[in-house]
Design a protein around this motif. Structure first.
Motif, mmCIF file in Angstrom:
data_model
loop_
_atom_site.group_PDB
_atom_site.id
_atom_site.type_symbol
_atom_site.label_atom_id
_atom_site.label_comp_id
_atom_site.label_asym_id
_atom_site.label_seq_id
_atom_site.Cartn_x
_atom_site.Cartn_y
_atom_site.Cartn_z
ATOM 1 N N LYS A 262 34.816 36.609 -18.877
ATOM 2 C CA LYS A 262 33.423 36.993 -19.170
ATOM 3 C C LYS A 262 32.491 36.532 -18.053
ATOM 4 C CE LYS A 262 29.747 36.392 -22.578
ATOM 5 N NZ LYS A 262 29.358 35.766 -23.871
ATOM 6 N N ILE A 263 32.686 35.296 -17.610
ATOM 7 C CA ILE A 263 31.844 34.783 -16.525
ATOM 8 C C ILE A 263 32.073 35.587 -15.252
ATOM 9 C CG2 ILE A 263 31.418 32.774 -15.052
ATOM 10 C CD1 ILE A 263 32.120 31.012 -17.439
ATOM 11 N N PHE A 264 33.318 35.928 -14.982
ATOM 12 C CA PHE A 264 33.622 36.709 -13.790
ATOM 13 C C PHE A 264 32.961 38.087 -13.845
ATOM 14 C CE2 PHE A 264 36.545 39.713 -11.617
ATOM 15 C CZ PHE A 264 36.338 39.267 -10.325
ATOM 16 N N ALA A 265 32.975 38.700 -15.031
ATOM 17 C CA ALA A 265 32.317 39.998 -15.180
ATOM 18 C C ALA A 265 30.816 39.884 -14.920
ATOM 19 C CB ALA A 265 32.573 40.554 -16.578
ATOM 20 N N GLU A 266 30.198 38.819 -15.437
ATOM 21 C CA GLU A 266 28.761 38.624 -15.208
ATOM 22 C C GLU A 266 28.467 38.371 -13.734
ATOM 23 O OE1 GLU A 266 27.848 35.392 -17.748
ATOM 24 O OE2 GLU A 266 27.914 36.570 -19.609
ATOM 25 N N VAL A 267 29.326 37.582 -13.100
ATOM 26 C CA VAL A 267 29.130 37.289 -11.672
ATOM 27 C C VAL A 267 29.246 38.556 -10.840
ATOM 28 C CG1 VAL A 267 30.202 36.164 -9.683
ATOM 29 C CG2 VAL A 267 29.795 34.880 -11.777
ATOM 30 N N MET A 268 30.250 39.372 -11.101
ATOM 31 C CA MET A 268 30.429 40.600 -10.332
ATOM 32 C C MET A 268 29.275 41.563 -10.559
ATOM 33 S SD MET A 268 33.049 40.063 -8.538
ATOM 34 C CE MET A 268 33.313 41.691 -7.843
ATOM 35 N N SER A 269 28.756 41.573 -11.779
ATOM 36 C CA SER A 269 27.592 42.423 -12.052
ATOM 37 C C SER A 269 26.377 41.963 -11.255
ATOM 38 C CB SER A 269 27.277 42.413 -13.546
ATOM 39 O OG SER A 269 26.115 43.166 -13.836
ATOM 40 N N GLU A 270 26.166 40.655 -11.207
ATOM 41 C CA GLU A 270 25.045 40.118 -10.432
ATOM 42 C C GLU A 270 25.222 40.372 -8.941
ATOM 43 O OE1 GLU A 270 24.928 36.028 -11.447
ATOM 44 O OE2 GLU A 270 24.278 36.360 -13.521
ATOM 45 N N LEU A 271 26.455 40.209 -8.446
ATOM 46 C CA LEU A 271 26.695 40.424 -7.019
ATOM 47 C C LEU A 271 26.557 41.894 -6.635
ATOM 48 C CD1 LEU A 271 29.692 38.036 -6.291
ATOM 49 C CD2 LEU A 271 27.276 37.690 -5.809
ATOM 50 N N LEU A 272 26.898 42.781 -7.558
ATOM 51 C CA LEU A 272 26.717 44.210 -7.287
ATOM 52 C C LEU A 272 25.240 44.527 -7.077
ATOM 53 C CD1 LEU A 272 27.802 47.088 -7.097
ATOM 54 C CD2 LEU A 272 27.634 47.238 -9.595
ATOM 55 N N SER A 273 24.401 44.010 -7.969
ATOM 56 C CA SER A 273 22.953 44.230 -7.823
ATOM 57 C C SER A 273 22.427 43.573 -6.552
ATOM 58 C CB SER A 273 22.220 43.680 -9.047
ATOM 59 O OG SER A 273 22.633 44.319 -10.230
ATOM 60 N N LYS A 274 22.926 42.383 -6.264
ATOM 61 C CA LYS A 274 22.472 41.672 -5.074
ATOM 62 C C LYS A 274 22.860 42.414 -3.806
ATOM 63 C CE LYS A 274 22.725 37.082 -2.929
ATOM 64 N NZ LYS A 274 23.275 35.720 -3.062
ATOM 65 N N TYR A 275 24.076 42.932 -3.769
ATOM 66 C CA TYR A 275 24.530 43.673 -2.592
ATOM 67 C C TYR A 275 23.685 44.924 -2.375
ATOM 68 C CZ TYR A 275 27.426 46.672 0.319
ATOM 69 O OH TYR A 275 27.866 47.512 1.298
ATOM 70 N N ILE A 276 23.403 45.634 -3.458
ATOM 71 C CA ILE A 276 22.625 46.878 -3.341
ATOM 72 C C ILE A 276 21.218 46.574 -2.841
ATOM 73 C CG2 ILE A 276 21.593 48.746 -4.679
ATOM 74 C CD1 ILE A 276 24.110 48.718 -6.425
ATOM 75 N N LYS A 277 20.588 45.542 -3.378
ATOM 76 C CA LYS A 277 19.224 45.213 -2.948
ATOM 77 C C LYS A 277 19.200 44.749 -1.501
ATOM 78 C CE LYS A 277 17.225 44.075 -7.452
ATOM 79 N NZ LYS A 277 16.553 43.031 -8.263
ATOM 80 N N ARG A 278 20.197 43.934 -1.134
ATOM 81 C CA ARG A 278 20.207 43.405 0.236
ATOM 82 C C ARG A 278 20.522 44.488 1.256
ATOM 83 N NH1 ARG A 278 23.821 41.377 3.947
ATOM 84 N NH2 ARG A 278 25.576 41.928 2.619
ATOM 85 N N SER A 279 21.372 45.423 0.892
ATOM 86 C CA SER A 279 21.855 46.398 1.861
ATOM 87 C C SER A 279 20.990 47.647 1.958
ATOM 88 C CB SER A 279 23.296 46.806 1.515
ATOM 89 O OG SER A 279 24.151 45.676 1.500
ATOM 90 N N TYR A 280 20.325 48.015 0.869
ATOM 91 C CA TYR A 280 19.686 49.332 0.851
ATOM 92 C C TYR A 280 18.195 49.304 0.554
ATOM 93 C CZ TYR A 280 24.575 50.681 0.655
ATOM 94 O OH TYR A 280 25.899 50.816 0.922
ATOM 95 N N THR A 281 17.606 48.149 0.386
ATOM 96 C CA THR A 281 16.158 48.092 0.186
ATOM 97 C C THR A 281 15.447 48.552 1.459
ATOM 98 O OG1 THR A 281 16.335 46.278 -1.404
ATOM 99 C CG2 THR A 281 14.206 46.598 -0.325
ATOM 100 N N GLY A 282 14.558 49.516 1.319
ATOM 101 C CA GLY A 282 13.771 50.000 2.446
ATOM 102 C C GLY A 282 14.490 50.968 3.361
#
Length: 727
Positions: A262-282
């Protein structure tokens, strides 16, 4: 030991003391202890008839085995390193004598008479006693302290691994081999109890936080989603192997259960959002390939990481793969299907869409700076009703907070509205989303007093005008040039055209007031802002009149706009504007005829006259034209009289009324050092004309007071001062 402890121990002896056997010197059947293997073997195989004799032998074996298996009353020593392992021998890992081995065999062997007599009695189960020795006496008193958690999950893992090594050593080496066919069962049962003890004794919230931190750190390195600088020597393969080993260690100590999943699923979900924001913002450039790149990243990086971690968590403890068969184990234990991969890709696209929705206001603001790519990304997101509703609600909220405020200029709101129309035409060609988000903007613009004037002025503005403050006027003028008469048909009545063979019903999520053609056209959207066409037509008539009186060139643009408005509002509403335009065009022909018939180029004495041209207006169709009366120079008044006579000859029963203040004059000023030519208003020319040299032609300066000019020109004081200020 204090006096209190001695009294307490005398009444309530410790578990090891309460089960002390009869001493070796007890004179029962002359039996001694387990001095040698032969005598011990006889005692174990002998089938005693006297139950007391068997009980003595059981208690002696119990005492011998429990004394050997008892743990020191101190903290666990380190278990790694050769020197540390040497510290375990002697105190923690004691040598097993034949007597101890036979005693343990008598207590755990399925063939033992003593064990058969006490079957299913927990108080005589050596394994149960050892677990209580480990759990209730030692581990409880020497469990992890608060400071041990400060160094993260690796420190916790090291401690629990050390406990496993110490607690299991004597069982694996000396007890399980004597259990015969019950060895695996006993081992599995003890491991389950020990794992449960470790798991439930740890502070759950603190351990969960440590696991989250550890998994997030390792996954960030693998996914390259962290902004931290990682060691250069730690390449991808090394990181993957290190992470898998760490997960196997967690699996061994019982922390690889459903909680870590469960923790791993939550972590991967957070990292997915983080990657998208860091890579594609702007990143909004047109011809966007963001969606394709994101799907590729999910398939080759994100999904692979999940597969490898779940494969480790699905591996049974103690069955860790070697480097050679590692991929085989991963494939065998993988729970991931192509459907899961597709789901993760859709989740990533939705997260990207949510990011673009948050950026949508800024995307529209920067529409002219090539932000079309972000709209292309959003097209992959707005495929469901929920997503479309979220987008329009979020954008409408941003409009209320950032744009539709009293401090915002009407021109800026109009500029933004034009960008909204362009952006949403790309996002949703059917116009449903534009219909939703445009309503608050249109409602707000209707309440602005200067909206009509700006829109009308924009329709008639010059698209090539680059003067400051004309950006919005220029944009609307550019759109005006793109518009065609056929594209501006009036659709306000909403009637169905039964002859239209390409008719399509409104989209299913369209609102009750949805009108596609009106909203997707910029000019049509601006013209249809006002529910009452009289307001728009009146303002257009006023602006058109001012432009017609000031310009000398052809009126192609005015004619084009007029035809567009006639197609939308009807010819009857714009009849006055059409008459105004015709007046100006007819005035050129009439003016040429009168000047030719009256010979207004030469005076009676043969001297050249000032060129006077008149625009003849039908006062019933023109808006109220305010014009102050004042006296013109005698030369101009004489020409006006001759012009008026010629008009009455040409147009019998009609008379001219001169509007002096609305005219324009080209003035040539001859100064001592230069000559100036200016196009000014009539009253300004009259004021400067009053200062020219007298009839004697002298060059002496002329000075007059405001009062003198007011009397001489029959002009108001304010108008005189205005003329003087201008010059």
């Amino acid at each position: 030991m204090t006096a209190y402890d001695r009294i307490f121990a005398a009444v309530f002896p410790s578990p090891s003391e309460s089960s002390l056997p009869t001493p070796k010197a007890t004179p029962l059947i002359g039996a001694g202890g387990f001095e040698d293997s032969a005598e011990a073997h006889i005692l174990i195989d002998w089938d005693p008839q006297d139950s007391a004799t068997e009980q003595v032998q059981w208690e002696r074996a119990w005492h011998t085995a429990t004394t050997f298996l008892s743990l020191p009353n101190e903290e666990l020593p380190p278990a790694h390193g050769e020197s540390n392992r040497n510290r375990l021998h002697g105190k923690w890992w004691k040598p097993c004598t034949p007597e101890v081995s036979l005693a343990i065999k008598y207590l755990v062997s399925p063939d033992s008479r003593g064990l058969q007599l006490r079957r299913n009695q927990q108080q005589f189960d050596l394994m149960h006693w050892y677990f209580e020795e480990v759990g209730l006496r030692h581990y409880v008193h020497f469990a992890l302290k608060e400071d041990d958690f400060a160094h993260g999950i690796p420190n916790v893992v090291k401690y629990l691994e050390r406990a496993y090594i110490v607690y299991l050593h004597n069982l694996q080496d000396y007890v399980y081999p004597l259990c015969q066919n019950r060895a695996e069962e006993q081992k599995r049962l003890f491991m389950s109890k020990l794992t449960g003890l470790f798991t439930h004794s740890l502070p759950q919230r603190r351990v969960n936080d440590l696991l989250r931190e550890f998994l997030s750190e390792r996954a960030e390195i693998i996914l390259e989603a962290s902004s931290k600088l990682h060691p250069a020597a730690e390449d991808e393969e090394c990181v993957d192997q290190h992470t898998r080993k760490a997960l196997w260690r967690l699996q061994d100590i019982g922390l690889g259960d459903a909680r870590i999943r469960k923790i791993f699923a939550e972590v991967m979900s957070e990292l997915l959002s983080k990657y998208i924001k860091r890579s594609y913002t702007g990143r909004w450039q047109s011809h966007s390939d963001v969606s394709a790149k994101l799907r590729h990243w999910v398939e080759n990086r994100f999904a692979r990481t999940i597969v490898e971690v779940l494969a480790v968590l699905n591996t049974s403890p103690t069955k860790h793969p070697t480097h050679k068969n590692e991929s085989t184990i991963i494939d065998k234990n993988s729970e991931i299907t192509l459907a899961d991969l597709g789901t993760w890709q859709e989740i990533a696209i939705n997260r990207l869409g949510a990011l673009r929705t948050e950026e949508l206001f800024d995307i529209v603001v920067q529409w002219d700076n090539d932000s079309k790519g972000a709209i292309e990304d959003l097209k992959h997101y707005v495929t469901t009703t929920a997503a479309r509703t979220h987008l329009t609600d979020s954008f409408s909220d941003a409009l209320g907070r950032r744009l539709l405020q009293p401090g915002a200029a009407t021109t800026e709101i109009l500029r933004f509205y034009i960008s909204v129309i362009r952006a949403f035409a790309v996002l949703d060609p059917k116009g449903v989303l534009l219909d939703r988000v445009a309503r608050p903007i249109r409602r707000y613009l209707r309440d602005r007093d200067d909206t009509v004037a700006i829109v009308v002025a924009s329709l008639l503005a010059d698209a090539k005008d680059s003067s400051p403050g004309t950006d919005v006027l220029r944009e609307i003028a550019t759109e005006m040039e793109k518009s065609t008469i056929s594209g501006a048909q009036d659709d306000d009545d909403g009637d169905l055209d039964f002859d239209d063979m390409e008719w399509m019903p409104d989209p299913i999520d369209a609102g009750p007031e949805y009108k596609k053609s009106k909203l997707l056209d910029v000019v049509g959207s601006l013209i249809s802002l006002f529910e009452s066409k009289e307001i728009f037509v009146k303002e257009f008539q006023q602006v058109l009149g001012e432009r017609l009186l000031k310009q000398e060139k052809d009126f192609e643009k005015e004619i084009r706009v007029l035809e567009l408005l006639k197609a939308r509002f009807g010819e009857a509403s714009l009849q006055a504007c059409e008459v105004m335009l015709r007046d100006i065009l007819d005035s050129r022909r009439v003016d040429a005829v009168i000047r030719n018939e009256e010979n207004l180029t030469m005076s009676v004495t043969g001297e050249p006259l000032a060129a006077v041209h008149a625009r003849i207006l039908s006062h019933l169709f023109w808006p109220s034209l305010h014009s102050e009366s004042f006296s013109l120079p005698p030369e101009i008044s004489t020409i006006q009289a001759r012009y008026e006579q010629g008009f009455e000859t040409l147009k019998q029963s009609r008379k001219l009324t001169w509007l002096h203040a609305l005219g324009q004059v080209t003035v040539h000023l001859e100064l001592e050092d230069r000559t100036l030519t200016e196009v000014v208003q009539t009253w300004q020319a009259s004021v400067i004309y009053a200062f020219q040299n007298g009839d004697d032609g002298g060059s002496h300066p002329v000075s007059k007071t405001v009062a003198q000019l007011t009397t001489q020109l029959s002009m108001s004081d304010a108008l005189v001062r205005n003329g003087l200020t201008f010059w």
